[in-house]
Design a protein around this motif. Structure first.
Motif, mmCIF file in Angstrom:
data_model
loop_
_atom_site.group_PDB
_atom_site.id
_atom_site.type_symbol
_atom_site.label_atom_id
_atom_site.label_comp_id
_atom_site.label_asym_id
_atom_site.label_seq_id
_atom_site.Cartn_x
_atom_site.Cartn_y
_atom_site.Cartn_z
ATOM 1 N N VAL A 67 0.832 -1.205 0.000
ATOM 2 C CA VAL A 67 0.000 0.000 0.000
ATOM 3 C C VAL A 67 0.868 1.258 0.000
ATOM 4 C CG1 VAL A 67 -1.633 1.339 1.413
ATOM 5 C CG2 VAL A 67 -2.009 -1.089 1.041
ATOM 6 N N LEU A 68 1.932 1.274 0.807
ATOM 7 C CA LEU A 68 2.745 2.486 0.930
ATOM 8 C C LEU A 68 3.696 2.708 -0.242
ATOM 9 C CD1 LEU A 68 3.539 2.382 4.756
ATOM 10 C CD2 LEU A 68 1.808 3.738 3.562
ATOM 11 N N LEU A 69 4.101 1.660 -0.896
ATOM 12 C CA LEU A 69 4.979 1.765 -2.071
ATOM 13 C C LEU A 69 4.238 1.193 -3.269
ATOM 14 C CD1 LEU A 69 8.209 0.386 -0.375
ATOM 15 C CD2 LEU A 69 7.621 2.780 -0.739
ATOM 16 N N PRO A 70 3.378 1.984 -3.917
ATOM 17 C CA PRO A 70 2.440 1.449 -4.895
ATOM 18 C C PRO A 70 3.024 0.501 -5.944
ATOM 19 C CG PRO A 70 1.970 3.745 -4.542
ATOM 20 C CD PRO A 70 3.211 3.429 -3.762
ATOM 21 N N VAL A 71 3.904 0.897 -6.774
ATOM 22 C CA VAL A 71 4.399 0.009 -7.827
ATOM 23 C C VAL A 71 5.559 -0.832 -7.308
ATOM 24 C CG1 VAL A 71 5.428 -0.060 -10.127
ATOM 25 C CG2 VAL A 71 3.610 1.571 -9.642
ATOM 26 N N VAL A 72 6.465 -0.226 -6.582
ATOM 27 C CA VAL A 72 7.630 -0.938 -6.064
ATOM 28 C C VAL A 72 7.195 -2.012 -5.073
ATOM 29 C CG1 VAL A 72 9.790 -0.680 -4.787
ATOM 30 C CG2 VAL A 72 9.094 1.069 -6.428
ATOM 31 N N GLY A 73 6.214 -1.720 -4.206
ATOM 32 C CA GLY A 73 5.713 -2.697 -3.246
ATOM 33 C C GLY A 73 5.090 -3.898 -3.945
ATOM 34 N N GLY A 74 4.356 -3.655 -5.029
ATOM 35 C CA GLY A 74 3.762 -4.752 -5.790
ATOM 36 C C GLY A 74 4.824 -5.629 -6.441
ATOM 37 N N ILE A 75 5.852 -4.980 -6.985
ATOM 38 C CA ILE A 75 6.947 -5.751 -7.595
ATOM 39 C C ILE A 75 7.668 -6.570 -6.534
ATOM 40 C CG2 ILE A 75 9.184 -5.549 -8.759
ATOM 41 C CD1 ILE A 75 7.991 -3.097 -10.226
ATOM 42 N N LEU A 76 7.921 -5.961 -5.367
ATOM 43 C CA LEU A 76 8.554 -6.703 -4.272
ATOM 44 C C LEU A 76 7.688 -7.875 -3.829
ATOM 45 C CD1 LEU A 76 10.030 -3.867 -2.035
ATOM 46 C CD2 LEU A 76 11.290 -5.583 -3.319
ATOM 47 N N TRP A 77 6.378 -7.658 -3.754
ATOM 48 C CA TRP A 77 5.473 -8.714 -3.330
ATOM 49 C C TRP A 77 5.539 -9.913 -4.283
ATOM 50 C CZ3 TRP A 77 3.043 -11.547 -0.175
ATOM 51 C CH2 TRP A 77 1.980 -12.356 -0.584
ATOM 52 N N PHE A 78 5.478 -9.649 -5.574
ATOM 53 C CA PHE A 78 5.470 -10.758 -6.527
ATOM 54 C C PHE A 78 6.831 -11.423 -6.696
ATOM 55 C CE2 PHE A 78 1.543 -8.616 -7.930
ATOM 56 C CZ PHE A 78 0.692 -9.698 -7.826
ATOM 57 N N THR A 79 7.909 -10.704 -6.443
ATOM 58 C CA THR A 79 9.236 -11.313 -6.612
ATOM 59 C C THR A 79 9.794 -11.914 -5.337
ATOM 60 O OG1 THR A 79 10.307 -9.168 -6.261
ATOM 61 C CG2 THR A 79 9.843 -9.815 -8.546
ATOM 62 N N ALA A 80 9.576 -11.267 -4.197
ATOM 63 C CA ALA A 80 10.230 -11.733 -2.968
ATOM 64 C C ALA A 80 9.272 -12.236 -1.896
ATOM 65 C CB ALA A 80 11.075 -10.601 -2.375
ATOM 66 N N GLY A 81 8.048 -11.745 -1.854
ATOM 67 C CA GLY A 81 7.179 -12.062 -0.734
ATOM 68 C C GLY A 81 6.236 -13.222 -0.929
ATOM 69 N N ARG A 82 5.910 -13.518 -2.147
ATOM 70 C CA ARG A 82 4.909 -14.545 -2.417
ATOM 71 C C ARG A 82 5.567 -15.894 -2.652
ATOM 72 N NH1 ARG A 82 0.828 -14.572 -7.491
ATOM 73 N NH2 ARG A 82 -0.727 -15.933 -6.573
ATOM 74 N N ILE A 83 5.012 -16.920 -2.013
ATOM 75 C CA ILE A 83 5.500 -18.278 -2.244
ATOM 76 C C ILE A 83 4.580 -18.908 -3.279
ATOM 77 C CG2 ILE A 83 5.866 -20.541 -1.217
ATOM 78 C CD1 ILE A 83 6.348 -19.183 1.432
ATOM 79 N N GLY A 84 5.167 -19.471 -4.315
ATOM 80 C CA GLY A 84 4.369 -20.057 -5.388
ATOM 81 C C GLY A 84 3.733 -21.373 -4.999
ATOM 82 N N LYS A 85 2.798 -21.818 -5.817
ATOM 83 C CA LYS A 85 2.101 -23.077 -5.562
ATOM 84 C C LYS A 85 3.055 -24.261 -5.665
ATOM 85 C CE LYS A 85 -2.422 -21.471 -7.020
ATOM 86 N NZ LYS A 85 -3.526 -21.637 -7.943
ATOM 87 N N ARG A 86 4.053 -24.146 -6.515
ATOM 88 C CA ARG A 86 5.020 -25.243 -6.666
ATOM 89 C C ARG A 86 5.809 -25.463 -5.383
ATOM 90 N NH1 ARG A 86 7.693 -22.849 -11.566
ATOM 91 N NH2 ARG A 86 5.810 -22.270 -12.638
ATOM 92 N N ALA A 87 6.166 -24.394 -4.693
ATOM 93 C CA ALA A 87 6.924 -24.519 -3.442
ATOM 94 C C ALA A 87 6.084 -25.178 -2.360
ATOM 95 C CB ALA A 87 7.402 -23.146 -2.975
#
Length: 134
Positions: A44-64
């Motif tokens: 929320v606080l970092l609109p585009v950068v926060g979303g990119i961080l979420w999808f690259t570093a914060g989210r664990i994929g279904k395969r994992a």
């Protein structure tokens, strides 16, 4: 030029909203690093950068998540438990202790006649209420 900026702004807002919703809807077990609430704040606080961080570093994929195994299928867990010879030794000791307890609990002989002890002596009988002559 203005149209391009408006389209980019619209794409950024859609990506930002999608990132917030995706982060908020994921179960807590699918977050990496910090807690779920912290990830929502970052997005929320970092609109585009926060979303990119979420999808690259914060989210664990279904395969994992699918790669996780039950404890009896996990080699790391299986290494931590004792070897089979240790278990066999423990079972053998427990069987010996059980046999000793059984031997201690068994009487020397079983009385054949009711009212007699194994030594052959008669046990004292309780007087019946009918025999009282008072």
């Amino acid at each position: 030029m203005v149209r391009l900026l408006l389209i980019l702004a619209l794409v950024a807002v859609v990506f930002w909203v999608y990132s917030i919703v995706d982060c908020a809807m994921q179960p807590s077990t699918r977050h990496r690093g910090v807690s779920k609430g912290a990830w929502v704040l970052i997005v929320v606080l970092l609109p585009v950068v926060g979303g990119i961080l979420w999808f690259t570093a914060g989210r664990i994929g279904k395969r994992a998540i699918a790669a996780r195994r039950a404890p009896d299928d996990d080699p790391e867990f299986l290494r931590t438990i004792g070897s089979i010879s240790d278990q066999d030794e423990r079972i053998r000791r427990l069987e010996e202790e059980l046999a000793q307890l059984d031997a201690e609990a068994e009487p020397d002989s079983i009385p054949d006649v009711p009212g007699e002890t194994p030594s052959g002596r008669a046990t004292p009988q309780q007087p019946d209420d009918e025999d009282d002559s008072r």
